[in-house]
Design an enzyme around this catalytic site. Sequence first.
Site, PDB file in Angstrom:
ATOM      1  N   GLY A  15       0.823  -1.199   0.000  1.00 45.54           N
ATOM      2  CA  GLY A  15       0.000   0.000   0.000  1.00 45.54           C
ATOM      3  C   GLY A  15       0.852   1.242   0.000  1.00 45.54           C
ATOM      4  O   GLY A  15       2.014   1.222   0.412  1.00 45.54           O
ATOM      5  N   ASP A  16       0.272   2.331  -0.488  1.00 50.48           N
ATOM      6  CA  ASP A  16       0.960   3.603  -0.447  1.00 50.48           C
ATOM      7  C   ASP A  16      -0.063   4.726  -0.507  1.00 50.48           C
ATOM      8  O   ASP A  16      -1.152   4.560  -1.062  1.00 50.48           O
ATOM      9  CB  ASP A  16       1.948   3.752  -1.604  1.00 50.48           C
TER      10      ASP A  16
END
Length: 194
Positions: A70-71
Amino acid sequence: MLVLASNSASRRAMLEAAGLTIEAAGAEIDERALEAEMANAEPSEVAQALAAAKASAVSMLRPEKLVLGGDSLVVVDGRRFDKPGSREEAAQHLRFFSGKVMHLYSAAALARDGRIAWLGEDSAALHVRGLSETFIEQYLAAEWPEVGATVGVFRIEAIGVQLFERIYGDHFTILGMPLLQVLDALRDEGELLP
């Protein structure tokens, strides 16, 4: 068991609250280099590329395991912001955000054996109220260094909610992951019951 390619406490808490068993394994990628390569790309594309790179890198080290990367990216007035490197830089970010709209882009990717199986993203618009110097100082006195690990210098689940006058977008996206999309993808991958 799902491998989370992140040491993010909020992402881990979200996933565990949703009933998932998580093994955390931070990804070793050069995020700044990837961002530089994609300097002209849309923020959502950069967030997706970073999420995919993290998931892919960790999945190469965890054969046959499903890995979630995730980012999140923050853009204010066309300028992209990274996590602040110091308390003074955090104060500078907050001064810049004051009275403006913060656009938050959160992405997630699932990978197995180095190959991306799924990619998703979502965005939110957070209207930052006018912030006084006194508020900024008191806020950072209470929230530093924890908010140093966040791109928007806030934890929405803590007193960071006081930064905003209006918020448009999914709560989970603001916490750092388009969780409902991730759960759908995990069902598609056979990791959750349909």
